[in-house]
Design a protein around this motif. Structure first.
Motif, PDB file in Angstrom:
ATOM      1  N   SER A   1       0.843  -1.210   0.000  1.00  0.00           N
ATOM      2  CA  SER A   1       0.000   0.000   0.000  1.00  0.00           C
ATOM      3  C   SER A   1       0.874   1.253   0.000  1.00  0.00           C
ATOM      4  N   ALA A   2       0.675   2.084  -1.016  1.00  0.00           N
ATOM      5  CA  ALA A   2       1.496   3.287  -1.163  1.00  0.00           C
ATOM      6  C   ALA A   2       1.073   4.374  -0.188  1.00  0.00           C
ATOM      7  N   ARG A   3       1.984   5.294   0.043  1.00  0.00           N
ATOM      8  CA  ARG A   3       1.737   6.454   0.911  1.00  0.00           C
ATOM      9  C   ARG A   3       0.521   7.252   0.440  1.00  0.00           C
ATOM     10  N   ASP A   4       0.322   7.309  -0.877  1.00  0.00           N
ATOM     11  CA  ASP A   4      -0.777   8.122  -1.398  1.00  0.00           C
ATOM     12  C   ASP A   4      -2.015   7.290  -1.749  1.00  0.00           C
ATOM     13  N   SER A   5      -2.076   6.067  -1.220  1.00  0.00           N
ATOM     14  CA  SER A   5      -3.242   5.226  -1.521  1.00  0.00           C
ATOM     15  C   SER A   5      -4.491   5.811  -0.870  1.00  0.00           C
ATOM     16  N   ARG A   6      -5.587   5.715  -1.588  1.00  0.00           N
ATOM     17  CA  ARG A   6      -6.864   6.247  -1.115  1.00  0.00           C
ATOM     18  C   ARG A   6      -7.837   5.108  -0.839  1.00  0.00           C
TER      19      ARG A   6
ATOM     20  N   ALA B   1       6.214   0.831   1.406  1.00  0.00           N
ATOM     21  CA  ALA B   1       4.891   0.237   1.172  1.00  0.00           C
ATOM     22  C   ALA B   1       4.848  -1.196   1.684  1.00  0.00           C
ATOM     23  N   GLU B   2       6.024  -1.826   1.820  1.00  0.00           N
ATOM     24  CA  GLU B   2       6.034  -3.209   2.311  1.00  0.00           C
ATOM     25  C   GLU B   2       5.601  -3.296   3.770  1.00  0.00           C
TER      26      GLU B   2
END
Ligand code: PGA
Length: 243
Positions: free
Chosen positions: A142-147, A212-213
């Motif tokens: 999951s990326a830092r900018d995931s919504r 993200a890991e």
């Protein structure tokens, strides 16, 4: 980032209850994100006790779920909706939980997150972390900018819910979650963690690189985050500080 290491799980529950009560004392109409899971249950029991005794009042506060399963009914045992019904007896003004049977869960959870934003965001978001480092259903990757979005649940996460659903095959394979970026928009974040099985992931999330890991590692970017750990969950940190 602040980290408190307390003696045991009971102390974590009391501390959490204090923090949540304080949030509504400071702002009676606070908007609270509250998680499901085994860890917060004792704190929620303590909060219910305080409400019953007149020592806590959530009647003007709104509570928001931060994730929910897909492909289930609101009454399916094991869903987060059922968890709140069973464990969160604090009588808030309203409890907002995504609908697990939403026909278009992607649109549903996006609208849920948008409603939180439009209402002014969360004043306090309490989080647990999974052994994979997930926060809400933001699994590794999951990326830092995931919504807010629909996610495939890891086998480890599904297994953790098998008992509540009755068996592993009854655990949905998809969930809806607020994204990492949504969670980081909360004004204050408290992460509660108990148990030796979480010591390694706590260390990775708080002392390791932001990646993200380990989705919980993104919390290092927030300027008001408090980790409340019991001694077992904090063991990796103590060992390091003695080196
Ligand atoms: P747990 O779940 O409190 O049941 O360990 C935490 C989580 O998976 O977020």
């Amino acid at each position: 980032m602040r980290i408190e290491v307390l003696d045991d799980a009971a102390a974590v529950a009391m501390r959490l209850a204090d923090i949540i009560c304080e949030a509504v004392q400071t702002k009676p109409d606070a908007r609270l994100g509250l998680p499901t899971g085994n860890t917060p249950i004792a704190a929620y029991m303590e909060l219910a006790r305080r409400v019953e005794a007149g020592a806590g009042d959530f009647s003007r506060a709104d509570v928001f779920a931060i994730d929910e399963f897909c492909d289930a009914a609101r009454t399916t045992p094991g869903t987060n909706t059922m968890f709140y019904r069973e464990h969160l007896a604090i009588r808030p003004r309203a409890l907002h939980c995504p609908n697990p049977s939403a026909e278009d869960p992607a649109a549903h959870i996006a609208a849920f997150a948008e409603a939180i934003r439009r209402g002014g965001g969360l004043d306090l978001c309490v989080l647990g972390i999974g052994r994979t480092g997930h926060i809400a259903f933001n699994e590794p990757g999951s990326a830092r900018d995931s919504r807010a979005r629909v996610v495939a649940l890891t086998e480890l996460s599904r297994a953790a819910h098998a008992e509540n659903f009755g068996s592993l095959d009854k655990v949905p394979s998809r969930g809806m979650t607020l994204g990492v970026a949504d969670l980081l928009e909360s004004r204050a974040i408290v992460v509660m963690v108990t148990g030796a099985h979480k010591a390694d992931i706590v260390r990775a999330a708080t002392k390791g690189p932001m990646t993200a890991e380990v989705p919980a590692s993104w919390l290092q970017e927030h300027d008001d985050v408090l980790w409340v750990l019991d001694a077992d969950a904090g063991a990796g940190l103590t060992a390091k500080s003695k080196e």
